[in-house]
Design a protein around this motif. Sequence first.
Motif, PDB file in Angstrom:
ATOM      1  N   ASN A 127       0.807  -1.375  -0.038  1.00 29.04           N
ATOM      2  CA  ASN A 127       0.116   0.008  -0.222  1.00 29.04           C
ATOM      3  C   ASN A 127       0.933   1.287  -0.144  1.00 29.04           C
ATOM      4  N   ALA A 128       1.819   1.250   0.715  1.00 26.93           N
ATOM      5  CA  ALA A 128       2.785   2.445   0.750  1.00 26.93           C
ATOM      6  C   ALA A 128       3.682   2.730  -0.285  1.00 26.93           C
ATOM      7  N   ALA A 129       3.939   1.653  -1.193  1.00 29.36           N
ATOM      8  CA  ALA A 129       4.605   1.679  -2.391  1.00 29.36           C
ATOM      9  C   ALA A 129       4.339   2.577  -3.339  1.00 29.36           C
ATOM     10  N   MET A 130       5.334   3.413  -3.909  1.00 25.34           N
ATOM     11  CA  MET A 130       4.993   4.010  -5.043  1.00 25.34           C
ATOM     12  C   MET A 130       4.572   3.364  -6.428  1.00 25.34           C
ATOM     13  N   SER A 131       3.412   3.759  -7.125  1.00 26.29           N
ATOM     14  CA  SER A 131       3.076   3.072  -8.336  1.00 26.29           C
ATOM     15  C   SER A 131       3.949   3.509  -9.394  1.00 26.29           C
ATOM     16  N   GLN A 132       3.959   2.649 -10.464  1.00 27.31           N
ATOM     17  CA  GLN A 132       4.928   2.775 -11.543  1.00 27.31           C
ATOM     18  C   GLN A 132       3.797   3.555 -12.809  1.00 27.31           C
ATOM     19  N   GLY A 133       2.712   3.806 -12.391  1.00 31.01           N
ATOM     20  CA  GLY A 133       1.673   4.370 -13.056  1.00 31.01           C
ATOM     21  C   GLY A 133       0.521   3.337 -13.768  1.00 31.01           C
ATOM     22  N   ASP A 134      -0.240   3.909 -14.730  1.00 27.11           N
ATOM     23  CA  ASP A 134      -1.378   2.829 -15.024  1.00 27.11           C
ATOM     24  C   ASP A 134      -0.661   1.726 -16.104  1.00 27.11           C
ATOM     25  N   LEU A 135       0.401   1.912 -16.613  1.00 27.72           N
ATOM     26  CA  LEU A 135       1.037   1.126 -17.588  1.00 27.72           C
ATOM     27  C   LEU A 135       2.564   0.749 -17.218  1.00 27.72           C
ATOM     28  N   PHE A 136       3.047  -0.371 -17.050  1.00 30.84           N
ATOM     29  CA  PHE A 136       4.115  -0.748 -17.109  1.00 30.84           C
ATOM     30  C   PHE A 136       4.528  -1.588 -18.181  1.00 30.84           C
ATOM     31  N   SER A 137       5.240  -1.358 -19.270  1.00 30.86           N
ATOM     32  CA  SER A 137       5.451  -2.143 -20.284  1.00 30.86           C
ATOM     33  C   SER A 137       6.780  -3.026 -20.285  1.00 30.86           C
ATOM     34  N   VAL A 138       6.737  -4.088 -20.697  1.00 28.10           N
ATOM     35  CA  VAL A 138       8.124  -4.938 -20.551  1.00 28.10           C
ATOM     36  C   VAL A 138       8.252  -5.310 -22.200  1.00 28.10           C
ATOM     37  N   ASN A 139       9.433  -4.699 -22.712  1.00 26.53           N
ATOM     38  CA  ASN A 139       9.592  -4.811 -24.000  1.00 26.53           C
ATOM     39  C   ASN A 139      11.322  -5.165 -23.961  1.00 26.53           C
ATOM     40  N   GLY A 140      11.589  -6.440 -24.786  1.00 25.58           N
ATOM     41  CA  GLY A 140      12.971  -6.909 -24.537  1.00 25.58           C
ATOM     42  C   GLY A 140      13.294  -7.411 -23.221  1.00 25.58           C
ATOM     43  N   ILE A 141      14.416  -6.777 -22.687  1.00 26.19           N
ATOM     44  CA  ILE A 141      14.699  -6.994 -21.162  1.00 26.19           C
ATOM     45  C   ILE A 141      14.530  -5.897 -20.518  1.00 26.19           C
ATOM     46  N   ARG A 142      13.639  -5.751 -19.504  1.00 27.00           N
ATOM     47  CA  ARG A 142      13.771  -4.967 -18.693  1.00 27.00           C
ATOM     48  C   ARG A 142      13.715  -5.085 -17.265  1.00 27.00           C
ATOM     49  N   ALA A 143      14.810  -4.094 -16.421  1.00 19.43           N
ATOM     50  CA  ALA A 143      15.198  -4.574 -14.918  1.00 19.43           C
ATOM     51  C   ALA A 143      14.398  -3.811 -14.105  1.00 19.43           C
ATOM     52  N   PHE A 144      13.996  -4.240 -12.937  1.00 21.88           N
ATOM     53  CA  PHE A 144      13.341  -3.226 -11.885  1.00 21.88           C
ATOM     54  C   PHE A 144      14.200  -3.673 -10.475  1.00 21.88           C
ATOM     55  N   GLY A 145      14.681  -2.768  -9.717  1.00 22.20           N
ATOM     56  CA  GLY A 145      15.582  -3.169  -8.621  1.00 22.20           C
ATOM     57  C   GLY A 145      14.863  -2.695  -7.424  1.00 22.20           C
ATOM     58  N   GLY A 146      13.446  -2.550  -7.250  1.00 25.18           N
ATOM     59  CA  GLY A 146      12.988  -1.998  -6.258  1.00 25.18           C
ATOM     60  C   GLY A 146      12.259  -3.141  -5.536  1.00 25.18           C
ATOM     61  N   GLN A 147      11.900  -3.013  -4.126  1.00 25.60           N
ATOM     62  CA  GLN A 147      10.994  -4.110  -3.488  1.00 25.60           C
ATOM     63  C   GLN A 147       9.746  -4.498  -4.217  1.00 25.60           C
ATOM     64  N   VAL A 148       8.905  -3.482  -4.477  1.00 28.96           N
ATOM     65  CA  VAL A 148       7.594  -3.522  -4.950  1.00 28.96           C
ATOM     66  C   VAL A 148       7.482  -3.021  -6.185  1.00 28.96           C
ATOM     67  N   LEU A 149       7.106  -3.549  -7.186  1.00 27.77           N
ATOM     68  CA  LEU A 149       6.797  -3.207  -8.746  1.00 27.77           C
ATOM     69  C   LEU A 149       5.380  -3.210  -8.790  1.00 27.77           C
ATOM     70  N   LYS A 150       4.594  -1.787  -8.935  1.00 23.71           N
ATOM     71  CA  LYS A 150       3.296  -1.900  -8.647  1.00 23.71           C
ATOM     72  C   LYS A 150       2.686  -0.926  -9.778  1.00 23.71           C
ATOM     73  N   ALA A 151       1.811  -1.514 -10.527  1.00 23.66           N
ATOM     74  CA  ALA A 151       1.559  -0.586 -11.785  1.00 23.66           C
ATOM     75  C   ALA A 151      -0.220  -1.213 -12.121  1.00 23.66           C
ATOM     76  N   GLY A 152      -1.134  -0.304 -12.688  1.00 22.23           N
ATOM     77  CA  GLY A 152      -2.289  -0.620 -12.789  1.00 22.23           C
ATOM     78  C   GLY A 152      -2.348  -1.937 -14.002  1.00 22.23           C
ATOM     79  N   VAL A 153      -1.399  -1.950 -15.053  1.00 26.52           N
ATOM     80  CA  VAL A 153      -1.299  -2.862 -16.060  1.00 26.52           C
ATOM     81  C   VAL A 153       0.125  -3.206 -16.137  1.00 26.52           C
ATOM     82  N   VAL A 154       0.563  -4.647 -16.042  1.00 24.02           N
ATOM     83  CA  VAL A 154       1.995  -4.648 -16.406  1.00 24.02           C
ATOM     84  C   VAL A 154       1.733  -5.545 -17.855  1.00 24.02           C
ATOM     85  N   THR A 155       2.258  -5.126 -19.179  1.00 24.94           N
ATOM     86  CA  THR A 155       2.063  -5.550 -20.134  1.00 24.94           C
ATOM     87  C   THR A 155       3.485  -6.313 -20.639  1.00 24.94           C
ATOM     88  N   PHE A 156       3.543  -7.617 -21.315  1.00 27.67           N
ATOM     89  CA  PHE A 156       4.593  -8.192 -21.869  1.00 27.67           C
ATOM     90  C   PHE A 156       4.174  -7.982 -23.292  1.00 27.67           C
TER      91      PHE A 156
END
Length: 327
Positions: free
Chosen positions: A25-54
């Motif tokens: 709940n306290a974590a910052m959102s990455q927005g309405d859309l988090f798109s994964v294209n090719g290779i994408r890294a995320f270094g935080g503890q919580v990846l939060k987004a409305g839609v995560v699309t591959f």
Amino acid sequence: MPDYNIPVLDIKPGLFPQEVQEAINAAMSQGDLFSVNGIRAFGGQVLKAGVVTFQPNSKLILNDYEHPWVAIVMNQLQFVDTSKDATLKLTVDWQPKIYQPPPAPPTSAKGYKAGVTQDGPRGTDGSRGTDGQKGDDAPSAPKLYIVCGGVADKQSQPIPAALKLSVIANGYSGSNGANGGAGGAGGDGGDGGDGEMGGGLLDGCRHSASNGGGGGLGGQGGAGGRGGNAASGADVVLVGPQDAWVALSYAAFEINPGSVGQGGYAGASGPSGRGGARGAHPGSCGGGEQGQTPATPPTPHDQAPHGAEGRIGIITKVIDNNVARFF
């Protein structure tokens, strides 16, 4: 992509701890859309987004190993092309360290030169070799929470059971223990006392030359280092409504333990010192023999224990019909 799936029946009921929910709940959102294209890294503890699309053949890498758990949280998990592979991987840039055997101890000192009528002293035995370095234990994989309100294609239609998603969260391997160091070389034996002629012009040899001393034995090799422990595969918790976790359960989960570190072997024995020289032969003096060079007993070629094994990760489910509360 692995050719096996974890069937739904193998997924047991799990827990969604309150502290994890509060952190999400306290974590910052990455927005309405988090798109994964090719290779994408995320270094935080919580990846939060409305839609995560591959996108097709894309890979999302979560690389936070600083926390005991990490989470990917989405209202919808979307796949642009359901016929193409997608990968969610939990990883860290950690490689087992390679340790070299320690150096052998210095060679033991040569025995001193004996006086007249005295045999040379025996050389000093070599020192025992240093034990090998223990292998490093692999870092533990954090628990992975996948919080998902629904799984859909690009038209937001539910995806059938043939989900082409690989979830890779293997444990890391422990490093190998180093071999033990070689034993130190034994010291050379001392030289024997010199022969001695009589004091008068016509006197013959008063004392014959003396024997050289035997060489010192080489030191035994050091023991090998124990192998490092393997890390278990990550535990995975699937959180969401019935339809979402059933769809996710058909992903191909690869949550194997790492390899154990191998134990190192004992080092070799050091060489024995050479026997000392016989004493000098002035005039008509003779006698004396070179000291013996002994055979060093070999160090048994024993291997240190391997590291402890890990286990396959455990997949659990939590039915939660209110994923939207996190946004």
